[in-house]
Design an enzyme around this catalytic site. Structure first.
Site, PDB file in Angstrom:
ATOM      1  CG  ASP A  10      -1.649   1.148   1.391  1.00 53.95           C
ATOM      2  OD1 ASP A  10      -2.305   1.621   0.523  1.00 53.95           O
ATOM      3  OD2 ASP A  10      -1.725   1.588   2.442  1.00 53.95           O
ATOM      4  CG  LEU A  11       1.834   5.833  -1.965  1.00 54.82           C
ATOM      5  CD1 LEU A  11       3.425   5.260  -2.162  1.00 54.82           C
ATOM      6  CD2 LEU A  11       1.090   6.597  -2.956  1.00 54.82           C
ATOM      7  CG  ASP A  12      -1.850   7.531   0.638  1.00 55.58           C
ATOM      8  OD1 ASP A  12      -0.759   8.396   0.442  1.00 55.58           O
ATOM      9  OD2 ASP A  12      -2.756   7.577   0.088  1.00 55.58           O
ATOM     10  CB  THR A  18       0.152  10.887   1.894  1.00 54.10           C
ATOM     11  OG1 THR A  18      -0.093   9.666   1.773  1.00 54.10           O
ATOM     12  CG2 THR A  18       1.466  11.270   0.883  1.00 54.10           C
ATOM     13  CE  LYS A  46      -3.998   7.525   9.325  1.00 55.21           C
ATOM     14  NZ  LYS A  46      -3.010   7.213  10.422  1.00 55.21           N
ATOM     15  N   GLY A  47      -7.197   4.567   4.063  1.00 55.59           N
ATOM     16  CA  GLY A  47      -7.536   3.389   3.187  1.00 55.59           C
ATOM     17  C   GLY A  47      -8.868   3.530   2.225  1.00 55.59           C
ATOM     18  NE  ARG A  50      -9.621  11.870  -5.014  1.00 59.01           N
ATOM     19  CZ  ARG A  50      -9.094  12.148  -6.177  1.00 59.01           C
ATOM     20  NH1 ARG A  50      -9.624  13.007  -6.970  1.00 59.01           N
ATOM     21  NH2 ARG A  50      -7.983  11.699  -6.573  1.00 59.01           N
ATOM     22  CB  SER A 115      -2.229   2.692  -3.551  1.00 59.83           C
ATOM     23  OG  SER A 115      -2.721   4.337  -3.091  1.00 59.83           O
ATOM     24  CB  ALA A 116      -7.218   3.527  -2.456  1.00 57.50           C
ATOM     25  CG  ASN A 119      -3.642  12.350  -6.381  1.00 60.05           C
ATOM     26  OD1 ASN A 119      -3.567  12.894  -7.661  1.00 60.05           O
ATOM     27  ND2 ASN A 119      -4.627  12.522  -5.336  1.00 60.05           N
ATOM     28  CE  LYS A 146      -5.922  -0.756  -0.867  1.00 62.83           C
ATOM     29  NZ  LYS A 146      -4.761  -0.327  -0.182  1.00 62.83           N
ATOM     30  CD  GLU A 170      -3.720  -1.689   2.999  1.00 57.40           C
ATOM     31  OE1 GLU A 170      -3.482  -1.058   3.927  1.00 57.40           O
ATOM     32  OE2 GLU A 170      -3.883  -1.329   1.947  1.00 57.40           O
ATOM     33  CG  ASP A 171      -1.679   2.443   6.507  1.00 60.38           C
ATOM     34  OD1 ASP A 171      -2.141   2.016   5.494  1.00 60.38           O
ATOM     35  OD2 ASP A 171      -2.001   3.654   6.877  1.00 60.38           O
TER      36      ASP A 171
END
Ligand code: BG6
Ligand code: MG
Length: 216
Positions: A10-12, A18, A46-47, A50, A115-116, A119, A146, A170-171
């Site tokens: 995952d990214l964020d 971020t 989180k996760g 948008r 990632s969701a 960006n 997710k 994953e966070d």
């Protein structure tokens, strides 16, 4: 024990933090609409996509908007968010993330981003990590958020690795559930109390190594 052939990140909250930029942009939007929300509420975003994030925030503020207005609000939030991430540098990579990616690649494991965020590519370019991923699956490539496993299953497919041979980092609880739903191993980044169901929970990628991976 299983044979791990690929790591999907995952990214964020895993590679970069971020969440603080998402929070600032959503908070500004809420404030302009005449209400506020707490950092604790922010955890629930989180996760989350948008569109869904905006729906939750409007609900917290007791505000109703039409679909067209919601689209405008989400676009405005994203404009503010992009302004902030455009200033990101490699210094913002979370401790151990780049090192672990390099370790995986040196060991012959495939790597992907799952990632969701729409960006994702902008962020990867700003932090100069694009070249360390064999595949990038982001919010532009998936239709189901997710905890649906779509984002990770697409990652496994692009890497040409069976889901059972993939481990997800994953966070967010929604992401941990997505990995489980996809029949994959999952390492949670954060608190074991929150990330229930993960095969292992660590506080950051600086705590990860190949030995722990082999024990999953
Ligand atoms: C996730 C974040 O990675 O991406 C969420 O954890 C965010 O907070 C989601 O809402 C979508 O991001 P973006 O950049 O497409 O608005
Ligand atoms: Mg995350």
């Amino acid at each position: 024990m299983s044979i791990i052939k690929a790591c999907i990140f995952d990214l964020d909250g895993v590679i970069v933090d971020t969440a603080v930029y998402h929070y600032k942009a959503w908070k500004r939007l809420a404030n302009e609409l005449g209400f506020d929300f707490t950092e604790e509420d922010n955890e629930k975003l989180k996760g989350v996509s948008r569109t869904r994030s905006l729906e939750l925030i409007l609900q917290w503020g007791g505000v109703t908007k039409t679909e067209a207005e919601k689209e405008e609000l989400a676009a405005q939030k994203n404009e503010w968010y992009v302004e902030m991430i455009n200033h990101m540098t490699p210094a913002e990579i979370l401790p151990g993330a780049k090192e672990f990616l390099l370790t995986c690649r040196a060991a012959g494991l495939k790597t992907a981003l799952g990632s969701a965020s729409k960006n994702s590519m902008t962020i990867l370019e700003k932090i100069n990590l694009t070249a360390l991923f064999d595949a990038v699956i982001d919010g532009n490539k998936v239709s189901k958020p997710k905890p649906d496993p779509e984002v990770f299953l697409k990652g496994a497919e692009e890497l040409n690795v069976e889901p059972v041979n993939c481990v997800i980092f994953e966070d967010a609880i929604a992401g941990v559930e997505a990995a489980i739903n996809g029949g994959m191993k999952v390492v949670g980044i954060g608190s074991p109390k929150v990330l229930t169901g993960a095969n292992l929970v660590i506080s950051g990628l600086n705590e990860m190594n190949l030995e722990k991976l082999s024990l999953l």
